[in-house]
Write a protein that holds these residues in place. Structure first.
Motif, PDB file in Angstrom:
ATOM      1  N   HIS A 161       6.571 -46.673 -41.650  1.00  0.00           N
ATOM      2  CA  HIS A 161       5.407 -46.643 -42.537  1.00  0.00           C
ATOM      3  C   HIS A 161       5.523 -47.724 -43.608  1.00  0.00           C
ATOM      4  N   ALA A 162       6.760 -47.964 -44.045  1.00  0.00           N
ATOM      5  CA  ALA A 162       6.957 -49.003 -45.066  1.00  0.00           C
ATOM      6  C   ALA A 162       6.436 -50.341 -44.557  1.00  0.00           C
ATOM      7  N   LYS A 163       6.635 -50.595 -43.262  1.00  0.00           N
ATOM      8  CA  LYS A 163       6.140 -51.850 -42.682  1.00  0.00           C
ATOM      9  C   LYS A 163       4.622 -51.936 -42.833  1.00  0.00           C
ATOM     10  N   SER A 164       3.956 -50.846 -42.532  1.00  0.00           N
ATOM     11  CA  SER A 164       2.503 -50.815 -42.614  1.00  0.00           C
ATOM     12  C   SER A 164       2.016 -50.903 -44.067  1.00  0.00           C
ATOM     13  N   ILE A 165       2.685 -50.184 -44.952  1.00  0.00           N
ATOM     14  CA  ILE A 165       2.313 -50.199 -46.374  1.00  0.00           C
ATOM     15  C   ILE A 165       2.471 -51.601 -46.951  1.00  0.00           C
TER      16      ILE A 165
ATOM     17  N   ARG B 169      -6.076 -50.810 -46.484  1.00  0.00           N
ATOM     18  CA  ARG B 169      -5.678 -49.458 -46.918  1.00  0.00           C
ATOM     19  C   ARG B 169      -4.454 -49.019 -46.128  1.00  0.00           C
ATOM     20  N   PHE B 170      -3.769 -48.011 -46.657  1.00  0.00           N
ATOM     21  CA  PHE B 170      -2.737 -47.319 -45.888  1.00  0.00           C
ATOM     22  C   PHE B 170      -3.232 -45.888 -45.715  1.00  0.00           C
ATOM     23  N   PRO B 171      -3.385 -45.446 -44.444  1.00  0.00           N
ATOM     24  CA  PRO B 171      -4.021 -44.146 -44.210  1.00  0.00           C
ATOM     25  C   PRO B 171      -3.100 -43.076 -43.615  1.00  0.00           C
TER      26      PRO B 171
ATOM     27  N   THR C 102      13.744 -41.830 -43.364  1.00  0.00           N
ATOM     28  CA  THR C 102      12.630 -41.669 -44.294  1.00  0.00           C
ATOM     29  C   THR C 102      12.871 -42.534 -45.528  1.00  0.00           C
ATOM     30  N   ILE C 103      11.785 -42.856 -46.235  1.00  0.00           N
ATOM     31  CA  ILE C 103      11.936 -43.624 -47.472  1.00  0.00           C
ATOM     32  C   ILE C 103      12.810 -42.831 -48.443  1.00  0.00           C
TER      33      ILE C 103
END
Ligand code: ATP
Ligand code: MG
Length: 561
Positions: free
Chosen positions: A46-50, A33-35, A294-295
């Motif tokens: 965050h993109a890395k984690s997603i 999941r991405f939380p 940011t994205i």
């Protein structure tokens, strides 16, 4: 996949997962999941984690959830939820219908808390926030037990119910886990599980006036969703003991937490808290300012999801923190844009050139190649006439030795046009050069001299009467320091804001084919870089952002090594 990628050794996360699949640990399942906490916009970290979590689910035939850990009503907003979903979709990541919220589980989490009270593992504490901090101790000093720690179970149950009912003001009581006030891991010193907060929540409205702490919610939410591998960044390493403690004492499904190093990028700040400061302080125009990491900022700047994914693939995952060179990210965006963008001619800082031997009432259309990297993108026609614009810095009155562009006595090639020769130049009263006069050689159409004479310089240009105007925004790094988070005593990261991170040009001249450009159209402007049409753009006022210049600094760094 290239052979280099095929032989790349598995990272430690994939090793763990494959071991679990082999041992049938979770019935062979992989569920990630991405939380995010919906308290800001997503950034490239965050993109890395997603991409990691989504990629693992894809690779191992598993599932991927999007879950908002929305436990803090004072910092969360629907705007953030919407932006997060938009950004994840833009990255090409799909959570199907698995969109969840910690707030969906508030009732279940409450029940878990009651369960812990009943087994003597949680208690209501009347100490104030300051007192709790004081009692907690420090790294070198053990904590002390609260005088309320040994309350009877029945009293705790009753007080906790009354907390929920709204009988007490904010901050008057909390629910704490009863673990160990002397633990060397401070997180284990009876952490707060619930706080009273009479505040509307963006999803549950006024239903609750007590809210679970992130640390009480996060692990249990993963458990409820039967997440197999709870992948998070290294700063949660110390929290793992606590998450395990909750899961074990509740006796519920136990995901495996795995920590990896977060992405740190040079000349960039990746902390939502600081990014909020940049937005609220007006240091940037908003979350999607093209200078933001940011994205939404990167998207507006002209980055592509493909480039971000390729970059992510290249950096991989590891267990130790490092600082990734932002030039690597820029390398991947150049690589992608080089393939997909049509070329155009644009003059950023115009200087007029008059071709004195070209008739005044004449113009002609010249063929120009749209993308030398991709012949299928075809050709277009650009008008050529007596009056042109070239870049101011493509003329030098007193040229240096290696200057091969236009100068007194010199010839230069106009890209897709003719070879022109300097004749004269005109200055205004301030001594500024305002016009160059040249002659053109009609035998050199397309830029080639039939007599084989050498002309080294090639410059871009536009026809003055046909050109259209646009506003062009040029960007530079937002920070001047390689690691703006690495500060000396008394320094502030804002001290390192680059005052020249945005340069707006208002009278650039564009070849007429660009007049039909729509928002998010991308181009390479010859010799100047890659550009994208900004959402501020309108038919009356075209606005372009420069995504990145052409020179690949990463390739240069690599060659030096
Ligand atoms: P920030 O540190 O920017 O304030 P955060 O960790 O508070 O971000 P969350 O919404 O909690 O933001 O993050 C969601 C997920 O993204 C978490 O699992 C977190 O570990 C991960 N994440 C956050 N920043 C990075 C980063 N720089 N690199 C990789 N993953 C990250
Ligand atoms: Mg966080």
């Amino acid at each position: 996949m290239s052979s280099a990628e095929e032989t790349k050794p598995k990272d430690f996360i994939r090793e763990i997962i494959e071991e679990d699949i082999k041992n049938n640990t979770y019935g062979g399942r992989v569920h990630t999941r991405f939380p995010p906490e919906p308290n800001g916009y997503l950034h490239i970290g965050h993109a890395k984690s997603i991409l990691l979590n989504f990629g693992l689910a894809e690779e191992y035939n598993g599932l991927f959830n999007l879950r908002f850990d929305d436990t803090n009503p004072s910092k969360e907003e629907v705007e953030y939820v919407e932006s997060i979903k938009r950004d994840i979709q833009w990255l090409g990541v799909d959570w199907d219908d698995r969109e969840y919220y910690a707030s969906d589980y508030f009732e279940q989490l409450y029940e878990y808390a009651v369960q812990l009270i009943k087994t003597g593992k949680a208690y209501v504490d009347d100490l104030s926030a300051d007192e709790i901090r004081e009692y907690r101790g420090t790294l070198t000093k053990p904590g002390r037990n609260s005088p309320y720690r040994d309350r009877a179970i029945e009293e705790n149950l009753s007080l906790f119910k009354r907390m929920r009912k709204g009988e007490f003001p904010d901050g008057s009581r909390v629910l704490r886990a009863k673990i160990d006030m002397t633990s060397p891991n401070i997180i284990m010193r009876d952490p707060v599980m619930y706080r009273i907060q009479h505040q509307k929540h963006h999803r549950t409205g006024d239903k609750w006036c007590i809210y679970p702490m992130y640390d009480f919610a996060h692990g249990q939410c993963d458990s409820i969703e039967r997440i197999t591998h709870s992948i998070c960044t290294l700063e949660f390493e110390n929290n793992r003991s606590l998450y395990n403690w909750f899961l074990e004492n509740l006796g519920i499904f136990h995901p495996k937490q795995i920590e990896f190093a977060r992405l740190n990028l040079s000349y960039t700040i990746l902390s939502k808290r600081k990014l909020i400061e940049l937005v609220n302080g007006g240091f940037v125009s908003g979350w999607d300012d093209p200078r933001m990491p940011t994205i939404s900022g990167l998207r507006r700047r002209g980055f592509t999801p493909q480039a971000i994914r390729a970059f992510n693939q290249a950096i991989g995952v590891a267990k130790n923190e490092n600082l990734v060179d932002v030039a690597l990210l820029e390398h991947y965006i150049r690589k992608d844009l080089n393939k997909i963008t049509p070329r155009r001619m644009v003059v950023l800082n115009p200087l007029k050139v008059v071709i004195t031997n070209y008739p005044e009432d004449k113009y002609e259309m010249l063929e120009a190649i749209n993308n030398p990297e991709d012949p299928s993108m075809g050709v277009r026609e650009v008008p050529f006439s007596r009056e042109l614009y070239i870049e101011k810095d493509d003329f030098m009155e007193n040229p240096t030795k290696k200057y091969f562009r236009l100068a007194p006595g010199k010839e230069v090639r106009l890209r897709y046009g003719y070879i022109i020769k300097y004749q004269d130049h005109i200055k205004n009263d301030d001594g500024e050069i305002v016009e160059i006069q040249c002659t053109y050689d009609p035998l050199t159409k397309g830029g080639y001299a039939p007599d084989g004479r050498k002309v080294r310089g090639t410059i871009h240009w536009v026809s003055a009467n046909h050109a259209i105007n646009a506003e062009i925004r040029l960007y530079d790094r937002l920070f001047t320091k390689e690691n703006p988070m690495d500060l000396k005593e008394g320094e502030d990261y804002l001290d390192y804001l680059n005052p020249e991170s945005l340069l707006t040009l208002k009278d650039s001249k564009l070849e007429p084919s660009l007049s039909k450009s729509k928002v998010e159209d991308r181009y390479q402007f010859e010799r100047l870089g890659y550009f994208i049409v900004d959402p501020d753009s309108s038919n009356e006022n075209l606005v372009f952002n420069r995504t990145i210049t052409l020179r690949d600094t990463w390739a240069k760094i690599k060659r030096k090594k």
